[in-house]
Scaffold this motif. Structure first.
Motif, PDB file in Angstrom:
ATOM      1  N   ARG A  18       0.826  -1.197   0.000  1.00 32.59           N
ATOM      2  CA  ARG A  18       0.000   0.000   0.000  1.00 32.59           C
ATOM      3  C   ARG A  18       0.868   1.256   0.000  1.00 32.59           C
ATOM      4  NH1 ARG A  18      -3.762   3.235  -0.231  1.00 32.59           N
ATOM      5  NH2 ARG A  18      -5.102   3.841   1.490  1.00 32.59           N
ATOM      6  N   HIS A  19       1.980   1.204   0.742  1.00 33.89           N
ATOM      7  CA  HIS A  19       2.865   2.356   0.788  1.00 33.89           C
ATOM      8  C   HIS A  19       3.528   2.574  -0.562  1.00 33.89           C
ATOM      9  CE1 HIS A  19       3.356   2.533   5.451  1.00 33.89           C
ATOM     10  NE2 HIS A  19       2.110   2.392   5.052  1.00 33.89           N
ATOM     11  N   LEU A  20       3.888   1.455  -1.208  1.00 32.48           N
ATOM     12  CA  LEU A  20       4.514   1.565  -2.522  1.00 32.48           C
ATOM     13  C   LEU A  20       3.544   2.238  -3.492  1.00 32.48           C
ATOM     14  CD1 LEU A  20       6.807   0.940  -4.476  1.00 32.48           C
ATOM     15  CD2 LEU A  20       5.745  -1.265  -4.920  1.00 32.48           C
ATOM     16  N   THR A  21       2.282   1.806  -3.468  1.00 32.97           N
ATOM     17  CA  THR A  21       1.330   2.399  -4.420  1.00 32.97           C
ATOM     18  C   THR A  21       1.083   3.869  -4.093  1.00 32.97           C
ATOM     19  OG1 THR A  21      -0.555   1.633  -3.126  1.00 32.97           O
ATOM     20  CG2 THR A  21       0.145   0.232  -4.923  1.00 32.97           C
ATOM     21  N   LEU A  22       1.080   4.211  -2.801  1.00 27.79           N
ATOM     22  CA  LEU A  22       0.892   5.625  -2.441  1.00 27.79           C
ATOM     23  C   LEU A  22       2.047   6.463  -2.986  1.00 27.79           C
ATOM     24  CD1 LEU A  22      -0.408   5.376   1.223  1.00 27.79           C
ATOM     25  CD2 LEU A  22      -1.568   6.520  -0.665  1.00 27.79           C
ATOM     26  N   ALA A  23       3.271   5.912  -2.849  1.00 29.14           N
ATOM     27  CA  ALA A  23       4.440   6.636  -3.341  1.00 29.14           C
ATOM     28  C   ALA A  23       4.374   6.779  -4.861  1.00 29.14           C
ATOM     29  CB  ALA A  23       5.709   5.899  -2.928  1.00 29.14           C
ATOM     30  N   LEU A  24       3.912   5.695  -5.525  1.00 38.29           N
ATOM     31  CA  LEU A  24       3.811   5.738  -6.983  1.00 38.29           C
ATOM     32  C   LEU A  24       2.751   6.742  -7.418  1.00 38.29           C
ATOM     33  CD1 LEU A  24       4.127   1.945  -7.827  1.00 38.29           C
ATOM     34  CD2 LEU A  24       5.777   3.748  -8.340  1.00 38.29           C
ATOM     35  N   GLU A  25       1.621   6.750  -6.665  1.00 40.60           N
ATOM     36  CA  GLU A  25       0.558   7.701  -7.014  1.00 40.60           C
ATOM     37  C   GLU A  25       1.058   9.130  -6.870  1.00 40.60           C
ATOM     38  OE1 GLU A  25      -3.336   7.002  -5.207  1.00 40.60           O
ATOM     39  OE2 GLU A  25      -3.048   4.857  -5.542  1.00 40.60           O
ATOM     40  N   ARG A  26       1.924   9.346  -5.858  1.00 42.86           N
ATOM     41  CA  ARG A  26       2.465  10.685  -5.668  1.00 42.86           C
ATOM     42  C   ARG A  26       3.323  11.088  -6.869  1.00 42.86           C
ATOM     43  NH1 ARG A  26       4.111  11.841   0.445  1.00 42.86           N
ATOM     44  NH2 ARG A  26       6.091  10.922  -0.128  1.00 42.86           N
ATOM     45  N   LEU A  27       3.910  10.070  -7.529  1.00 40.99           N
ATOM     46  CA  LEU A  27       4.714  10.356  -8.720  1.00 40.99           C
ATOM     47  C   LEU A  27       3.849  10.435  -9.974  1.00 40.99           C
ATOM     48  CD1 LEU A  27       7.805   8.040  -8.150  1.00 40.99           C
ATOM     49  CD2 LEU A  27       7.651  10.509  -7.812  1.00 40.99           C
ATOM     50  N   GLY A  28       2.533  10.295  -9.803  1.00 44.26           N
ATOM     51  CA  GLY A  28       1.654  10.466 -10.959  1.00 44.26           C
ATOM     52  C   GLY A  28       1.075   9.184 -11.538  1.00 44.26           C
ATOM     53  N   VAL A  29       1.361   8.033 -10.913  1.00 42.41           N
ATOM     54  CA  VAL A  29       0.765   6.784 -11.382  1.00 42.41           C
ATOM     55  C   VAL A  29      -0.736   6.812 -11.058  1.00 42.41           C
ATOM     56  CG1 VAL A  29       0.705   4.285 -10.983  1.00 42.41           C
ATOM     57  CG2 VAL A  29       2.885   5.480 -11.160  1.00 42.41           C
ATOM     58  N   ALA A  89      -3.930   1.919 -11.895  1.00 41.50           N
ATOM     59  CA  ALA A  89      -2.729   1.092 -11.959  1.00 41.50           C
ATOM     60  C   ALA A  89      -2.390   0.565 -10.573  1.00 41.50           C
ATOM     61  CB  ALA A  89      -1.570   1.900 -12.520  1.00 41.50           C
ATOM     62  N   SER A  90      -2.523   1.399  -9.557  1.00 36.93           N
ATOM     63  CA  SER A  90      -2.164   0.907  -8.234  1.00 36.93           C
ATOM     64  C   SER A  90      -3.193  -0.101  -7.746  1.00 36.93           C
ATOM     65  CB  SER A  90      -1.935   2.034  -7.233  1.00 36.93           C
ATOM     66  OG  SER A  90      -3.064   2.804  -7.063  1.00 36.93           O
ATOM     67  N   TYR A  91      -4.440   0.040  -8.224  1.00 30.16           N
ATOM     68  CA  TYR A  91      -5.437  -0.986  -7.874  1.00 30.16           C
ATOM     69  C   TYR A  91      -5.000  -2.334  -8.409  1.00 30.16           C
ATOM     70  CZ  TYR A  91      -9.539  -3.879  -7.816  1.00 30.16           C
ATOM     71  OH  TYR A  91     -10.375  -4.935  -7.601  1.00 30.16           O
ATOM     72  N   VAL A  92      -4.568  -2.348  -9.667  1.00 35.75           N
ATOM     73  CA  VAL A  92      -4.177  -3.617 -10.283  1.00 35.75           C
ATOM     74  C   VAL A  92      -3.056  -4.271  -9.473  1.00 35.75           C
ATOM     75  CG1 VAL A  92      -3.097  -4.654 -12.322  1.00 35.75           C
ATOM     76  CG2 VAL A  92      -4.927  -2.967 -12.585  1.00 35.75           C
ATOM     77  N   LEU A  93      -2.095  -3.436  -9.062  1.00 31.32           N
ATOM     78  CA  LEU A  93      -0.971  -3.958  -8.282  1.00 31.32           C
ATOM     79  C   LEU A  93      -1.454  -4.546  -6.953  1.00 31.32           C
ATOM     80  CD1 LEU A  93       2.114  -4.080  -8.477  1.00 31.32           C
ATOM     81  CD2 LEU A  93       2.203  -1.945  -7.224  1.00 31.32           C
ATOM     82  N   LEU A  94      -2.244  -3.756  -6.219  1.00 28.21           N
ATOM     83  CA  LEU A  94      -2.711  -4.216  -4.900  1.00 28.21           C
ATOM     84  C   LEU A  94      -3.622  -5.426  -5.030  1.00 28.21           C
ATOM     85  CD1 LEU A  94      -3.522  -0.853  -3.109  1.00 28.21           C
ATOM     86  CD2 LEU A  94      -1.720  -2.462  -2.534  1.00 28.21           C
ATOM     87  N   ALA A  95      -4.534  -5.378  -6.024  1.00 32.02           N
ATOM     88  CA  ALA A  95      -5.488  -6.459  -6.184  1.00 32.02           C
ATOM     89  C   ALA A  95      -4.776  -7.755  -6.560  1.00 32.02           C
ATOM     90  CB  ALA A  95      -6.527  -6.089  -7.234  1.00 32.02           C
ATOM     91  N   SER A  96      -3.692  -7.658  -7.349  1.00 28.86           N
ATOM     92  CA  SER A  96      -2.981  -8.882  -7.720  1.00 28.86           C
ATOM     93  C   SER A  96      -2.394  -9.546  -6.487  1.00 28.86           C
ATOM     94  CB  SER A  96      -1.846  -8.598  -8.703  1.00 28.86           C
ATOM     95  OG  SER A  96      -2.260  -7.668  -9.649  1.00 28.86           O
TER      96      SER A  96
END
Lengths: 266, 264, 291
Positions: free
Chosen positions: A139-150, A154-161
């Motif tokens: 979850r932290h990784l996706t938050l950091a990625l979202e902060r970079l504009g992801v 896309a972060s849903y796909v990562l977390l859901a997988s």
């Protein structure tokens, strides 16, 4: 739970998320860069000593970050299960100066060297990947990625997988339990287990697929597809200034080592 | 022949205590409804009967033999268990294969297999759906397929977990007939349910559970006419029984019939 | 304004041979609790899907007739706007949560995050909803590890949090015990008091009788009966459409059959107590029996 503790839970979300340790609280991207740079440097330097040093460095980091108790046993298992086998295969099957003859195969000096190097390189990679997942909640990784504009999609796909792996395991367990409950043997030897497990595999995947469609509708009902800029309840700590500096510096070193080796400087 | 629980306790590996001091006896051909709030220990209790769980204290004896000495599958061939959610149980490509799975697994000869399959299909009324993939059937029919897949075995006891959830009036009637037929064959049925109408209409013995204990066990009035038991197990009287009570016609009414008889 | 108006609506799923809805004509007013009952596969879930727009935008098929939601034709709605105007919870609790949040608190916040609500407002709202549903004990639990009944409550909480004006709920209590079911109905009644419109599919007819303003019976894709709760639940044809009347209504039928009809047919417990009590006082002339 009392009303005050619901307030406490809520207060937890009012401040940036901390895992209670400066290493764990690094920006996930920093952690990723540092680990990758260390692995690359270790491998690029060649031989088994640098890779082993990287492995040890990861272990020390885990201990310092307070995650030694989970990381070290896991790494030990990897060394025994993967590292040792890789080493033995190379040590026994590489032709060269025979140290210990064992019938048609033999332990050779070259084998030991190559085996050590190969095992240490693989273990540095395994150790780094394991360390990353030990340190960084997805979850932290996706938050950091979202902060970079992801995008949130896309972060849903990562977390859901990642969640799907857990869910599939849980579903398989329940389905197997249901088979046992109607008289199919799932205990006992490996053959029995495989025989019971095989027929349920396909339906477990199928039901996961069917669930995906319903979940898509549920997500839609939660405004997931809304074009408004999404906000986030959980906030990561602010990235400290020196973090990118550290990441870039280690990256430069890694590239430097590769270039240096390629040009034959050392 | 019976299922007997002797002072049974069960603690999950994570340390949570699910049931304690449970003693129960289910005779051949008997019908027992287990009621109580979510988390009262109902599911743990029936899983203990079927051998899916082995007691951490006390003993569960099925037809004279302790479940501790047998594998779950062995116990399950005597005590069948139909899960609440049929999707957890069904996996074959069509209904026929689903029902035939266990007979083929057990290598029964053709004659025996065909007889048992025909009986299970007939009991559950799923004959029109044999060539369909269970996943494509409505939930209520999937439920009957799951029951058939268990009834095909030679079990003497059947556990039904929430059989009326999601059933409409038609399914409800079919289930009632099925239970009567099973009783006729001497097969005992133990059900977990939140549906008090189903309990009152279909069962004569009820076990109430609360916080991992059996707090009442007996004929319907033992639960439905005892305020203390009702409060502890968080079970409600039927609406009509509550009407009789509100009118101060007494608290002994359980079913609609009882109430009709009480009203002048 | 009218919540939904359906005129001769037919719908056939793309993969199905027979239509799921066959000429549904129905008007649902705003600010009311509408109960939808009927046999399995009678079209209840398809109707919910239509009100929410996922039929036909997500579940494709052939749709004819006219569907107007809040004064606007279904086809004219932007799907995202419809999704947030009409909150919707379906019956399988395992697929009604996002699956990507670590705590129930975060799960309930998920919809608000997507709407771009500020953090402090999200927190206030989530606390409010958790208290409203009495699920304080779940706040820190992982939603993926809850029981079916607990997930059902969390899914419901998550939709309530988004505060849409209309809520469509398909069997919200299928996994709940009687006490928890009643609690959910209390909450639904509370939402109605706040001015929300609610469309509710539910098998527990006694609860429908107690709380719904109108009831619509679907049978084989058609509207078999529709009207006020009393009209529909006391209709003699009710059983023929596969719906069992409330227990107190059945009691009145039985009394009538034995030559002791009540002055009116009750649908709720309070009514039954009143009517039977009235009769007892008249008949015995004061000889009121006490237990």
């Amino acid at each position: 739970m009392t009303v005050t503790s619901l307030q406490e839970v809520a207060d937890g979300y009012r401040q940036p998320r901390s895992l209670g340790n400066p290493i764990l609280d690094l920006n996930p991207i920093t952690t990723l860069c540092v680990i990758v740079a260390l692995i690359v440097t270790g491998i690029a330097l060649g031989g088994w000593v640098p890779s082993l040093a990287v492995c040890l460095l990861f272990m020390v980091a885990a201990v310092v970050a307070g995650r030694g108790r989970t990381y070290l046993p896991l790494i030990l298992k990897l060394w025994l299960g993967v590292g040792l086998i890789l080493f033995l295969l190379r040590a026994l099957l590489t032709p060269g100066h025979v140290l210990i003859p064992l019938g048609r195969i033999a332990v050779t000096t070259e084998g030991i060297e190559q085996g050590l190097a190969f095992a240490c390189v693989v273990m540095a990679i395994c150790g780094g990947v394991t360390l990353f997942f030990e340190f960084v909640p997805m979850r932290h990784l996706t938050l950091a990625l979202e902060r970079l504009g992801v995008s949130p999609q896309a972060s849903y796909v990562l977390l859901a997988s990642f969640q799907a792996i857990t869910d599939l395991g849980a579903t398989a367990k329940v389905v197997l339990e249901a088979q046992t409950a109607r008289g199919v043997e799932t205990e006992g030897n490996v053959f029995m287990r495989v025989r019971a497990f095989f027929p349920v595999l396909a339906p477990v995947f199928l039901s996961a697929m069917a669930a995906t469609e319903e979940r898509a509708i549920a997500l839609d009902a939660r405004a997931f597809n809304s074009s408004t800029r999404h906000t986030s309840l959980v906030e990561l700590r602010r990235t400290r200034r020196w973090e990118p500096v550290l990441a870039v510096a280690l990256g430069v070193i890694a590239v430097g080592v590769i270039v240096g080796r390629a040009l034959g400087w050392f | 022949m019976a299922i007997e629980l002797h002072d049974v306790g069960f603690t999950y590996p994570d340390g949570s205590r699910a049931v304690s001091g449970v003693s129960l006896r289910v005779e051949d051909g008997e019908r027992v409804a287990i009621v109580g709030q979510n988390g009262a220990g109902k599911t743990t209790t029936v899983k203990l009967m079927n051998g899916l769980l082995k007691p951490t204290e006390g003993e569960v004896i099925v037809d004279g033999e302790s479940t501790a000495k047998r594998t779950t599958a062995q116990v399950a061939r005597t005590v069948g268990y139909v899960f609440q959610n049929p999707d957890d149980q069904l996996f074959a490509a069509d209904v026929r294969a689903e029902i035939e799975y266990l007979p083929r697994y057990l290598h029964w000869d053709d004659a025996k297999r065909e007889t048992r399959v025909a009986r299970a299909v007939e009991l559950t009324g799923i004959a029109p759906h044999l060539d369909i993939n269970p996943k494509d059937l409505p939930a209520a029919i999937r439920k009957f397929v799951a029951i058939a897949a268990v009834l095909v075995s030679e079990c003497r006891y059947v556990i039904l977990d929430e059989p009326t959830a999601g059933l409409d009036q038609r399914g409800f009637a079919l289930l009632g007939t099925l239970l009567d037929r099973l009783q006729g064959e001497g097969i005992a049925v133990v059900t977990i349910t939140h549906d008090m109408r189903f309990v009152v209409d279909t069962f004569s013995r009820v076990v109430a559970m609360a916080a991992g204990n059996v707090i009442a066990d007996g004929p319907l009035p033992a639960v439905f006419c005892d305020d203390h038991v009702l409060n502890r197990s968080r079970i409600r009287r039927l609406e009509v029984a509550q009407v009789a009570r509100d009118l101060r016609l007494g608290d002994q009414a359980v079913s609609i019939d009882d109430v009709v008889a009480l009203i002048p | 304004m009218v919540l939904a108006e359906l005129q001769d609506v037919h719908f056939t799923y793309a993969y199905a041979d027979t239509p799921a809805l066959k000429g549904v004509t129905l008007t649902l007013e705003q600010g009311m609790l509408h109960g939808i009952v009927g046999l399995n596969s009678s079209g209840k879930t398809t109707l919910c899907g239509l009100l929410r727009g996922i039929v036909p935008s997500f579940h494709h098929g052939e749709l004819t007739g006219r569907t107007t939601i809040l004064g606007r034709e279904l086809a004219d709605w932007n799907p995202d706007e419809l999704a947030t105007t009409i909150g919707c919870v379906f019956d399988n609790p395992f697929t009604q949560i996002s699956g990507i949040r670590d705590t129930v608190f975060e799960e309930i916040a998920f919809g608000l995050e997507n709407l771009g609500v500020a953090r402090e407002d999200i927190i206030t709202r989530v606390i409010q909803v958790i208290e409203q549903l009495g699920i304080e004990a779940l706040a820190e639990k992982n939603p993926n590890e809850l029981s079916g009944g607990q997930r059902q409550k969390v899914a419901f909480a998550s939709i309530i949090a988004m505060d849409s004006d209309v809520i469509v709920i398909d069997e919200p209590t299928s996994q709940l015990d009687p006490e928890a079911s009643e609690a959910v109905f209390e909450i639904i009644a509370g939402l109605k008091k706040l001015g929300k419109s609610i469309v509710l599919v539910e098998h527990k007819i006694d609860l429908v009788a107690e709380y719904a303003d109108t009831v619509t019976v679907l049978h084989e894709g058609r509207v078999a009966l529709t009207g006020t709760t009393r009209e529909v639940l006391t209709d003699p044809r009710l059983r023929s459409f596969g719906v069992t009347p409330p227990q107190v209504t059945e009691l009145a039928e039985r009394l009538a059959a034995s030559g002791r009809p009540l002055s009116r047919v009750p649908v709720t417990r309070a009514e039954a107590v009143e009517l039977i009590g009235e009769r007892m006082r008249e008949e015995v002339g004061g000889g009121y029996r006490t237990a």
